[in-house]
Motif scaffolding. Structure first.
Motif, mmCIF file in Angstrom:
data_model
loop_
_atom_site.group_PDB
_atom_site.id
_atom_site.type_symbol
_atom_site.label_atom_id
_atom_site.label_comp_id
_atom_site.label_asym_id
_atom_site.label_seq_id
_atom_site.Cartn_x
_atom_site.Cartn_y
_atom_site.Cartn_z
ATOM 1 N N ILE A 119 -63.199 -33.139 -2.841
ATOM 2 C CA ILE A 119 -62.739 -31.836 -2.330
ATOM 3 C C ILE A 119 -63.358 -31.560 -0.954
ATOM 4 O O ILE A 119 -62.683 -31.132 -0.031
ATOM 5 N N LEU A 120 -64.646 -31.773 -0.810
ATOM 6 C CA LEU A 120 -65.349 -31.446 0.415
ATOM 7 C C LEU A 120 -65.123 -32.501 1.508
ATOM 8 O O LEU A 120 -65.310 -32.240 2.688
ATOM 9 N N GLY A 121 -64.769 -33.656 1.095
ATOM 10 C CA GLY A 121 -64.519 -34.720 2.055
ATOM 11 C C GLY A 121 -65.741 -35.594 2.228
ATOM 12 O O GLY A 121 -66.841 -35.287 1.763
ATOM 13 N N PRO A 122 -65.574 -36.706 2.952
ATOM 14 C CA PRO A 122 -66.700 -37.605 3.116
ATOM 15 C C PRO A 122 -67.743 -37.009 4.042
ATOM 16 O O PRO A 122 -67.448 -36.236 4.924
ATOM 17 N N GLY A 123 -68.947 -37.309 3.814
ATOM 18 C CA GLY A 123 -70.049 -36.855 4.650
ATOM 19 C C GLY A 123 -70.739 -35.620 4.120
ATOM 20 O O GLY A 123 -71.734 -35.176 4.673
#
Length: 124
Positions: A119-123
């Protein structure tokens, strides 16, 4: 209803008895009176014994009566039981809520661990 009461004309009976003489069949009157007096003494002794026993029974009953539950005692126990019932009901409800919450949380934590990076994305 029939009349079951014995009636006698005592005046007629009294008039039929000879006057001025000793009553018939009273030759052993002294013995009979002595026997009755003896029986009266024995009865008096027995009554004294019965009264003493009755006094002891009454004292024991008074002792037991101090341990009997009164209406007020029963009502206070009833009130206490109602309070315990309410507490148990509230506690049961609270325990159920916490248990359901713990089960839901234990199921969501692994899912959140997998979905949050997506959901938050990579990193992050």
């Amino acid at each position: 209803m029939t009349n079951n009461v014995f009636s006698a004309d005592f005046q007629k009976i009294r008039n039929s008895l000879p006057s001025g003489t000793e009553p018939p069949d009273n030759g052993d009157m002294e013995q009979r009176v002595a026997k009755l007096e003896s029986l009266a003494e024995k009865i008096g002794e027995r009554l004294t014994t019965i009264e003493a026993r009755l006094t002891r029974i009454e004292l024991k009953q008074d002792e037991f009566a101090r341990h009997y539950a009164t209406k007020a005692d029963i009502e206070s126990v009833r009130t206490a039981v109602e309070g315990v019932k309410a507490t148990v009901a509230t506690s049961t409800s609270s325990i159920i809520k916490w248990t359901v919450g713990a089960v839901v949380a234990s199921q969501l934590i692994p899912v959140l661990g997998t979905w949050l990076p997506k959901i938050l994305g990579p990193g992050h």
